[in-house]
Scaffold this motif. Sequence first.
Motif, PDB file in Angstrom:
ATOM      1  N   ASP A 204     -21.727  79.118  52.327  1.00  0.00           N
ATOM      2  CA  ASP A 204     -20.737  80.042  52.872  1.00  0.00           C
ATOM      3  C   ASP A 204     -21.420  81.392  53.041  1.00  0.00           C
ATOM      4  O   ASP A 204     -22.561  81.592  52.600  1.00  0.00           O
ATOM      5  CB  ASP A 204     -19.490  80.148  51.987  1.00  0.00           C
ATOM      6  N   ARG A 205     -20.738  82.316  53.691  1.00  0.00           N
ATOM      7  CA  ARG A 205     -21.354  83.619  53.953  1.00  0.00           C
ATOM      8  C   ARG A 205     -21.664  84.362  52.664  1.00  0.00           C
ATOM      9  O   ARG A 205     -22.649  85.097  52.582  1.00  0.00           O
ATOM     10  CB  ARG A 205     -20.448  84.461  54.862  1.00  0.00           C
ATOM     11  N   GLU A 206     -20.824  84.176  51.656  1.00  0.00           N
ATOM     12  CA  GLU A 206     -21.066  84.869  50.383  1.00  0.00           C
ATOM     13  C   GLU A 206     -22.418  84.464  49.790  1.00  0.00           C
ATOM     14  O   GLU A 206     -23.187  85.324  49.343  1.00  0.00           O
ATOM     15  CB  GLU A 206     -19.935  84.553  49.403  1.00  0.00           C
ATOM     16  N   ARG A 207     -22.712  83.160  49.791  1.00  0.00           N
ATOM     17  CA  ARG A 207     -23.994  82.691  49.260  1.00  0.00           C
ATOM     18  C   ARG A 207     -25.148  83.137  50.139  1.00  0.00           C
ATOM     19  O   ARG A 207     -26.223  83.500  49.645  1.00  0.00           O
ATOM     20  CB  ARG A 207     -23.993  81.162  49.140  1.00  0.00           C
ATOM     21  N   ILE A 208     -24.938  83.123  51.438  1.00  0.00           N
ATOM     22  CA  ILE A 208     -25.990  83.549  52.367  1.00  0.00           C
ATOM     23  C   ILE A 208     -26.322  85.018  52.145  1.00  0.00           C
ATOM     24  O   ILE A 208     -27.492  85.417  52.064  1.00  0.00           O
ATOM     25  CB  ILE A 208     -25.546  83.307  53.824  1.00  0.00           C
ATOM     26  N   VAL A 209     -25.304  85.850  52.030  1.00  0.00           N
ATOM     27  CA  VAL A 209     -25.514  87.291  51.852  1.00  0.00           C
ATOM     28  C   VAL A 209     -26.169  87.568  50.505  1.00  0.00           C
ATOM     29  O   VAL A 209     -27.073  88.406  50.405  1.00  0.00           O
ATOM     30  CB  VAL A 209     -24.184  88.052  51.993  1.00  0.00           C
ATOM     31  N   ALA A 210     -25.743  86.868  49.465  1.00  0.00           N
ATOM     32  CA  ALA A 210     -26.351  87.060  48.145  1.00  0.00           C
ATOM     33  C   ALA A 210     -27.840  86.729  48.179  1.00  0.00           C
ATOM     34  O   ALA A 210     -28.668  87.447  47.597  1.00  0.00           O
ATOM     35  CB  ALA A 210     -25.634  86.208  47.104  1.00  0.00           C
TER      36      ALA A 210
ATOM     37  N   ALA B   3     -30.988  89.383  47.655  1.00  0.00           N
ATOM     38  CA  ALA B   3     -32.038  89.119  46.670  1.00  0.00           C
ATOM     39  C   ALA B   3     -33.422  89.228  47.317  1.00  0.00           C
ATOM     40  O   ALA B   3     -34.347  89.822  46.745  1.00  0.00           O
ATOM     41  CB  ALA B   3     -31.847  87.742  46.047  1.00  0.00           C
ATOM     42  N   LEU B   4     -33.568  88.681  48.514  1.00  0.00           N
ATOM     43  CA  LEU B   4     -34.846  88.778  49.230  1.00  0.00           C
ATOM     44  C   LEU B   4     -35.177  90.226  49.562  1.00  0.00           C
ATOM     45  O   LEU B   4     -36.324  90.664  49.401  1.00  0.00           O
ATOM     46  CB  LEU B   4     -34.788  87.948  50.517  1.00  0.00           C
TER      47      LEU B   4
ATOM     48  N   ALA C  70     -38.641  91.289  54.483  1.00  0.00           N
ATOM     49  CA  ALA C  70     -38.695  90.001  53.794  1.00  0.00           C
ATOM     50  C   ALA C  70     -37.500  89.123  54.117  1.00  0.00           C
ATOM     51  O   ALA C  70     -37.423  87.985  53.653  1.00  0.00           O
ATOM     52  CB  ALA C  70     -38.771  90.220  52.280  1.00  0.00           C
ATOM     53  N   VAL C  71     -36.563  89.649  54.924  1.00  0.00           N
ATOM     54  CA  VAL C  71     -35.327  88.926  55.223  1.00  0.00           C
ATOM     55  C   VAL C  71     -35.404  88.302  56.613  1.00  0.00           C
ATOM     56  O   VAL C  71     -35.660  88.978  57.601  1.00  0.00           O
ATOM     57  CB  VAL C  71     -34.102  89.852  55.141  1.00  0.00           C
ATOM     58  N   SER C  72     -35.196  87.018  56.675  1.00  0.00           N
ATOM     59  CA  SER C  72     -35.031  86.302  57.945  1.00  0.00           C
ATOM     60  C   SER C  72     -34.103  85.141  57.667  1.00  0.00           C
ATOM     61  O   SER C  72     -33.949  84.710  56.516  1.00  0.00           O
ATOM     62  CB  SER C  72     -36.376  85.800  58.484  1.00  0.00           C
TER      63      SER C  72
ATOM     64  N   VAL D 296     -33.912  82.944  54.218  1.00  0.00           N
ATOM     65  CA  VAL D 296     -32.642  82.796  53.503  1.00  0.00           C
ATOM     66  C   VAL D 296     -32.294  81.316  53.370  1.00  0.00           C
ATOM     67  O   VAL D 296     -31.876  80.858  52.301  1.00  0.00           O
ATOM     68  CB  VAL D 296     -31.517  83.562  54.221  1.00  0.00           C
ATOM     69  N   ALA D 297     -32.461  80.572  54.462  1.00  0.00           N
ATOM     70  CA  ALA D 297     -32.165  79.135  54.422  1.00  0.00           C
ATOM     71  C   ALA D 297     -33.036  78.428  53.393  1.00  0.00           C
ATOM     72  O   ALA D 297     -32.568  77.562  52.643  1.00  0.00           O
ATOM     73  CB  ALA D 297     -32.375  78.533  55.813  1.00  0.00           C
ATOM     74  N   ALA D 298     -34.318  78.805  53.338  1.00  0.00           N
ATOM     75  CA  ALA D 298     -35.225  78.182  52.376  1.00  0.00           C
ATOM     76  C   ALA D 298     -34.776  78.466  50.952  1.00  0.00           C
ATOM     77  O   ALA D 298     -34.836  77.581  50.082  1.00  0.00           O
ATOM     78  CB  ALA D 298     -36.651  78.687  52.599  1.00  0.00           C
ATOM     79  N   ARG D 299     -34.331  79.675  50.688  1.00  0.00           N
ATOM     80  CA  ARG D 299     -33.875  80.014  49.330  1.00  0.00           C
ATOM     81  C   ARG D 299     -32.630  79.214  48.955  1.00  0.00           C
ATOM     82  O   ARG D 299     -32.422  78.890  47.780  1.00  0.00           O
ATOM     83  CB  ARG D 299     -33.609  81.510  49.233  1.00  0.00           C
ATOM     84  N   LEU D 300     -31.820  78.893  49.953  1.00  0.00           N
ATOM     85  CA  LEU D 300     -30.592  78.134  49.702  1.00  0.00           C
ATOM     86  C   LEU D 300     -30.794  76.623  49.842  1.00  0.00           C
ATOM     87  O   LEU D 300     -29.832  75.863  49.709  1.00  0.00           O
ATOM     88  CB  LEU D 300     -29.502  78.600  50.677  1.00  0.00           C
ATOM     89  N   ASP D 301     -32.042  76.241  50.139  1.00  0.00           N
ATOM     90  CA  ASP D 301     -32.362  74.817  50.313  1.00  0.00           C
ATOM     91  C   ASP D 301     -31.494  74.204  51.406  1.00  0.00           C
ATOM     92  O   ASP D 301     -30.957  73.105  51.270  1.00  0.00           O
ATOM     93  CB  ASP D 301     -32.173  74.060  48.991  1.00  0.00           C
ATOM     94  N   ALA D 302     -31.377  74.942  52.500  1.00  0.00           N
ATOM     95  CA  ALA D 302     -30.589  74.475  53.648  1.00  0.00           C
ATOM     96  C   ALA D 302     -31.448  74.577  54.907  1.00  0.00           C
ATOM     97  O   ALA D 302     -32.417  75.331  54.959  1.00  0.00           O
ATOM     98  CB  ALA D 302     -29.324  75.316  53.794  1.00  0.00           C
ATOM     99  N   GLY D 303     -31.076  73.836  55.922  1.00  0.00           N
ATOM    100  CA  GLY D 303     -31.784  73.919  57.187  1.00  0.00           C
ATOM    101  C   GLY D 303     -31.482  75.237  57.891  1.00  0.00           C
ATOM    102  O   GLY D 303     -30.330  75.691  57.876  1.00  0.00           O
ATOM    103  N   PRO D 304     -32.482  75.876  58.502  1.00  0.00           N
ATOM    104  CA  PRO D 304     -32.255  77.168  59.167  1.00  0.00           C
ATOM    105  C   PRO D 304     -31.143  77.131  60.207  1.00  0.00           C
ATOM    106  O   PRO D 304     -30.371  78.089  60.335  1.00  0.00           O
ATOM    107  CB  PRO D 304     -33.612  77.463  59.813  1.00  0.00           C
ATOM    108  N   MET D 305     -31.045  76.037  60.944  1.00  0.00           N
ATOM    109  CA  MET D 305     -30.039  75.979  61.999  1.00  0.00           C
ATOM    110  C   MET D 305     -28.621  76.014  61.437  1.00  0.00           C
ATOM    111  O   MET D 305     -27.684  76.440  62.118  1.00  0.00           O
ATOM    112  CB  MET D 305     -30.241  74.725  62.845  1.00  0.00           C
ATOM    113  N   ARG D 306     -28.451  75.576  60.193  1.00  0.00           N
ATOM    114  CA  ARG D 306     -27.102  75.591  59.612  1.00  0.00           C
ATOM    115  C   ARG D 306     -26.580  77.012  59.459  1.00  0.00           C
ATOM    116  O   ARG D 306     -25.386  77.256  59.544  1.00  0.00           O
ATOM    117  CB  ARG D 306     -27.105  74.900  58.243  1.00  0.00           C
ATOM    118  N   LEU D 307     -27.510  77.961  59.220  1.00  0.00           N
ATOM    119  CA  LEU D 307     -27.073  79.343  59.013  1.00  0.00           C
ATOM    120  C   LEU D 307     -26.455  79.934  60.274  1.00  0.00           C
ATOM    121  O   LEU D 307     -25.603  80.835  60.189  1.00  0.00           O
ATOM    122  CB  LEU D 307     -28.247  80.210  58.560  1.00  0.00           C
ATOM    123  N   TYR D 308     -26.868  79.427  61.445  1.00  0.00           N
ATOM    124  CA  TYR D 308     -26.333  79.982  62.683  1.00  0.00           C
ATOM    125  C   TYR D 308     -24.856  79.656  62.868  1.00  0.00           C
ATOM    126  O   TYR D 308     -24.193  80.261  63.709  1.00  0.00           O
ATOM    127  CB  TYR D 308     -27.154  79.493  63.883  1.00  0.00           C
TER     128      TYR D 308
END
Length: 230
Positions: A17-23, A27-28, A36-38, A42-54
């Motif tokens: 969710d956006r809350e986890r993404i923003v957190a 942190a980065l 350091a933010v992209s 962010v997706a790597a830190r959350l163990d998610a695929g980058p496209m999911r963040l879009y």
Amino acid sequence: MTVWDRPEPPTRPVPLDRERIVAAAIALADEGGLEAVSLRKVAARLDAGPMRLYGYISTKEELFDLMVDEVHAEILPEEQPADWREALRVRAHRTRQATRRHEWLADLLGGRPALGPNALAVTEATLAALDGLADVDTVRRAVETVSAYFTGAIRREIADVRAERATGLSKRDWQRASGPHVRRMLATGRFPTLAKAVRDGAEVDAEESFATGLDWVLDAVAAKLARPPA
């Protein structure tokens, strides 16, 4: 449609969710600055695929907007001070403290107003503290003047912190290293007023300098608010 108005997609397969993404983004940024933010990092830190963040955030600028708004929750006072001067003083000091915790915020202060719910709450609390003391335009100029002061002062302080980190020299070490050059220049007699300021001026720390300058600005605003309309 702004990022706050756009609904979030389903959270599966990885809870997101956006809350986890923003957190994760904050942190980065706290660790390495805005560079350091992209979305990929962010997706790597959350163990998610980058496209999911879009599905949650369209651009890095939207992510920065969300990060700024999250930090504004730290700036919003727990209780609204009764006195307008204290309200503006609290906002200035809480903004400085938040920026010391999140250095990257200095790069995003100023410019167009932040429109997230926390930022709007900070603005509402600030304007409410001066409501009825003068006409709306005068109140807005008062808030803008104080904001311009603390934004500039905070950015200067963070620039000093970054210079110390980049050079490995504390302010005192830098002064000692620069001392011979400064003394030679002042000895020419071309800069008598500067020489007097260097010789007779008192050294103050960043916090004292910030507080003193803020009081001077608030005094000027008070004088303007006390002046009857033309």
